[in-house]
Every structure is written in structure tokens, then in C-alpha cells.
Design an enzyme around this catalytic site. Structure first.
Site, PDB file in Angstrom:
ATOM      1  N   LYS A  26      23.550  35.620  31.855  1.00 11.02           N
ATOM      2  CA  LYS A  26      22.452  35.991  31.159  1.00 11.02           C
ATOM      3  C   LYS A  26      21.237  34.990  31.732  1.00 11.02           C
ATOM      4  O   LYS A  26      21.422  34.055  32.120  1.00 11.02           O
ATOM      5  CB  LYS A  26      22.305  35.563  29.719  1.00 11.02           C
ATOM      6  CG  LYS A  26      22.783  34.437  29.027  1.00 11.02           C
ATOM      7  CD  LYS A  26      21.388  33.667  28.846  1.00 11.02           C
ATOM      8  CE  LYS A  26      21.344  32.303  28.589  1.00 11.02           C
ATOM      9  NZ  LYS A  26      20.769  31.385  28.870  1.00 11.02           N
ATOM     10  N   ASP A 153      25.502  31.304  22.794  1.00 13.11           N
ATOM     11  CA  ASP A 153      25.050  32.488  23.789  1.00 13.11           C
ATOM     12  C   ASP A 153      26.318  33.506  23.748  1.00 13.11           C
ATOM     13  O   ASP A 153      26.325  34.503  24.146  1.00 13.11           O
ATOM     14  CB  ASP A 153      25.102  31.898  25.122  1.00 13.11           C
ATOM     15  CG  ASP A 153      24.017  31.047  25.279  1.00 13.11           C
ATOM     16  OD1 ASP A 153      22.724  31.412  24.401  1.00 13.11           O
ATOM     17  OD2 ASP A 153      23.726  30.229  26.285  1.00 13.11           O
TER      18      ASP A 153
HETATM   19  O1  C5P Z   1      26.068  26.436  21.291  1.00 14.32           O
HETATM   20  P1  C5P Z   1      26.170  25.787  22.383  1.00 14.32           P
HETATM   21  O2  C5P Z   1      27.599  25.041  22.694  1.00 14.32           O
HETATM   22  O3  C5P Z   1      26.113  26.647  23.873  1.00 14.32           O
HETATM   23  O4  C5P Z   1      25.061  24.565  22.681  1.00 14.32           O
HETATM   24  C1  C5P Z   1      25.202  23.363  23.757  1.00 14.32           C
HETATM   25  C2  C5P Z   1      24.156  22.236  22.965  1.00 14.32           C
HETATM   26  O5  C5P Z   1      22.946  22.824  23.508  1.00 14.32           O
HETATM   27  C3  C5P Z   1      24.441  21.958  21.634  1.00 14.32           C
HETATM   28  O6  C5P Z   1      25.335  21.169  21.321  1.00 14.32           O
HETATM   29  C4  C5P Z   1      22.714  21.313  21.435  1.00 14.32           C
HETATM   30  O7  C5P Z   1      22.889  20.042  21.812  1.00 14.32           O
HETATM   31  C5  C5P Z   1      22.049  22.217  22.363  1.00 14.32           C
HETATM   32  N1  C5P Z   1      21.505  23.338  21.604  1.00 14.32           N
HETATM   33  C6  C5P Z   1      20.451  23.235  20.743  1.00 14.32           C
HETATM   34  N2  C5P Z   1      19.793  24.261  20.055  1.00 14.32           N
HETATM   35  C7  C5P Z   1      20.279  25.391  20.510  1.00 14.32           C
HETATM   36  C8  C5P Z   1      21.330  25.768  21.160  1.00 14.32           C
HETATM   37  C9  C5P Z   1      21.901  24.831  21.735  1.00 14.32           C
HETATM   38  O8  C5P Z   1      20.048  21.994  20.469  1.00 14.32           O
HETATM   39  N3  C5P Z   1      19.893  26.522  19.586  1.00 14.32           N
END
Ligand code: C5P
Length: 315
Positions: A26, A153
Site C-alpha cells: 500500500k 494497516d
Molecule cells: O499499528 P502498527 O503496529 O502498524 O503500528 C506500529 C507503530 O507505529 C505503533 O506502535 C506506533 O508507534 C506507530 N503508529 C502511530 N500511530 C498510528 C499508527 C502507528 O503512532 N496511527
């Protein structure tokens, strides 16, 4: 009383051979980052777009749950219980009450830690592959519900296409526009960037008054998608994380400049980077610009792709 056999029985059946699932990467056409929430995530307003750069996950029957891999980043990715693919299979097993048994093999093409949601894509692929292998028959919506706990995502990659993401990115609704074919070049960088670090850098820049003003509403972007004119779309693309990614990786400015010098309408950092993505008018232009980017020495590799593409699907 015995249950009657029905010729129109539409209950899912287990496939006899291996299940192969293809899942796209993506990019974010708009990535608006709001304030840091109490749970450590940032409030997002994003427009996701699935592009024709794929990983492939094959699921076979097994006595345990195992994962092997080949391709991009083989040897770098940990394949134990912490791997998002294994976590996805276990989450689906919990949801369905089925045993988490499968031999999974990943052919990786999407760069690791590249801002293209490669890990999330693989988790979405694992949900779709195990659902088919186990004959669970969950709907896309049900798979997307399981996806939420795996990463922000992951729900989008169950659906694909072009979609609005809110919350921390996990609340997904399709963007209803007449489909158009957009032509992109994706430039992969040497090394990766840690997503949490890029978010932290944005918070630091904002705290120091050194970040550009946040992107506004997605309305201009959605209007540009409706106009189906790449020149208009180029003006509407935006990424609040770009300043932070460039602060951590100043060399990415050279990649962006090289793509634009080669004739791209515009270039931007993809997600949290370090991959960069360029919009072009035609597929010929994309092929030419990908070759020029490779030649420029400002990226590790570059590929012409199209979007939007479907999400994780049995091939
Ligand atoms: O959700 P995911 O595990 O992909 O996110 C990885 C990291 O990216 C989270 O732990 C956070 O630090 C950051 N993040 C964030 N805000 C979001 C998505 C991700 O701060 N909306």
C-alpha cells in the site's frame, strides 16, 4: 433426524491442494497525522491505495504451524511466534475455534520496513490463506475485524482498492469513485526506517515548531481522484510523515529530486518511509522513470506499478 443433503450447499469446502494468496503493498495518497493518543497511537486521516507490488503466501496442510520464506529480506525476518504471519494464523484460529495447523511459505517482494506495509500485507495474506485452507468461510468484514488486533494497516490490506482510513488507520471505508488506473514508480531505499521512530520524530519536530503545517481535509484529494487527471492528483498528494522521514534520512531528498528530474509529476515518501513513490501520466513514463531512478544511484531499486489493486486474494 438426519440433516438432508442439499445440492446448493454453499458451506465453504476445504481445498484439496495448497492455497496461494497474493497480497499488494500500500501507499498513502493522503497521510494526515493528528495528535498522539493516550494509547501511544496517533489519530490518522489517511487515504490508502493498494499498488501492484505483491507478496505471495502459500498455505498447505500441516501437523503444526510453521513458516518459511524466500525472496526480499530472507534471513532478516524472524519466523518464530512473534512474526505477524504466525500471529495472524493464531488470531484466526482463536476467532474460529479451529486448530492453528498449517505450513506457510512466504515469497517476499515488498521491501521490509519500507513504508509500504509489507508486514501488514503478509498478515492480511495469512488471514485469507488460513481461512481458505481451514474452510472457515469468514467474510471480508469478519477477516478485517480479526485484522484490527494485528496492526493499523492490516484491515485495509484485507480489502485493497482505495479507501479512507481513520482512527489509528484501522477504521476503513472504501472511496467510492469511478475506478481509474494510476501509474506509479516505487523506489526502494537501502535499509529501512522504524515506524514508531518516524512518528516520534514528527512529534519532536512539531514540538520544536519545525514541522510543516499538518495536512488539512482529504476533500481536495477525493475531488482529485474523481477528476481522474494525474496532473490534478499530483497536486493533492500529501504525507505528514514526510518531514520526519526526511529528517531521519536526508538522502531521500535526492531520490525525490531524481524522480521529478526524470519526469515524474511529483514524488513523496511512502507512509513512514524510506520508500518513495512517484506519480506519472502513463505506464510508459513510469517504466522510463523507474529506469532513470535506478540509473541515478539514489535508490536500491525502482519499479513501475499500477493502482488501485484488490487486497489479499486467493490466486
Ligand atoms: O499499528 P502498527 O503496529 O502498524 O503500528 C506500529 C507503530 O507505529 C505503533 O506502535 C506506533 O508507534 C506507530 N503508529 C502511530 N500511530 C498510528 C499508527 C502507528 O503512532 N496511527
Amino acid at each position: 433426524m438426519t440433516e438432508a443433503w442439499r445440492p446448493d450447499d454453499d458451506r465453504p469446502r476445504r481445498p484439496s491442494g495448497p492455497v496461494r494468496v497474493r497480497v499488494p503493498a500500500k501507499i498513502n495518497l493522503h497521510l494526515g497525522v493528528g495528535p498522539l493518543r493516550a494509547d501511544g497511537y496517533h489519530e490518522l486521516t489517511t487515504v490508502y491505495h493498494a499498488i501492484g507490488l505483491y507478496d505471495e503466501l502459500t498455505a498447505r496442510p500441516g501437523d503444526t504451524l510453521t513458516l518459511t520464506m524466500a525472496g526480499e529480506g530472507a534471513g532478516e525476518l524472524v519466523l518464530d511466534d512473534s512474526n505477524l504471519i504466525i500471529r495472524a494464523a493464531r488470531a484466526l484460529a482463536r476467532r474460529t475455534g479451529l486448530p492453528a495447523l498449517a505450513r506457510l511459505h512466504l515469497r517476499k517482494h515488498i521491501p521490509l520496513a519500507g513504508g509500504l506495509a509489507g508486514g501488514s500485507a503478509d498478515a492480511a495474506a495469512a488471514l485469507v490463506a488460513c481461512d481458505a485452507l481451514w474452510g472457515a468461510g469468514l467474510s471480508r468484514e469478519e477477516l478485517a475485524e480479526v485484522a484490527v488486533e494485528l496492526g493499523s494497516d492490516v484491515p485495509f490490506l484485507v480489502y485493497g482498492g482505495t479507501a479512507l482510513g481513520t482512527g489509528r488507520g484501522e477504521i476503513v471505508s472504501p472511496v467510492l469513485v469511478r475506478p481509474a488506473n494510476w501509474h506509479w514508480v516505487v523506489a526502494a531505499a537501502d535499509g529501512g526506517l522504524s515506524t514508531p521512530e518516524v512518528y516520534r520524530e514528527l512529534d519532536r519536530l512539531r514540538g520544536a515548531g519545525a514541522a510543516p503545517p499538518p495536512l488539512g481535509s482529504t476533500d481536495p484529494l477525493l475531488a482529485a481522484l474523481r477528476q481522474r487527471d494525474p496532473g490534478v492528483l499530483a497536486q493533492a498528494l500529501g504525507n505528514d510523515l514526510q518531514a520526519a522521514a526526511l529528517s531521519l534520512r536526508p538522502d531521500l531528498a535526492d531520490t525525490l529530486a531524481a524522480g521529478v528530474a526524470a519526469g515524474a509529476l511529483t514524488g513523496l515518501v511512502s507512509g513512514s518511509g524510506p520508500s518513495c513513490v512517484f506519480l506519472t501520466r502513463t505506464s510508459d513514463a513510469a517504466t522510463r522513470i523507474a529506469a532513470a531512478l535506478k540509473e541515478s544511484g539514489t535508490c536500491r531499486s525502482a519499479e513501475a506499478v499500477q493502482g488501485p489493486m484488490a487486497g489479499a486474494r486467493v490466486a
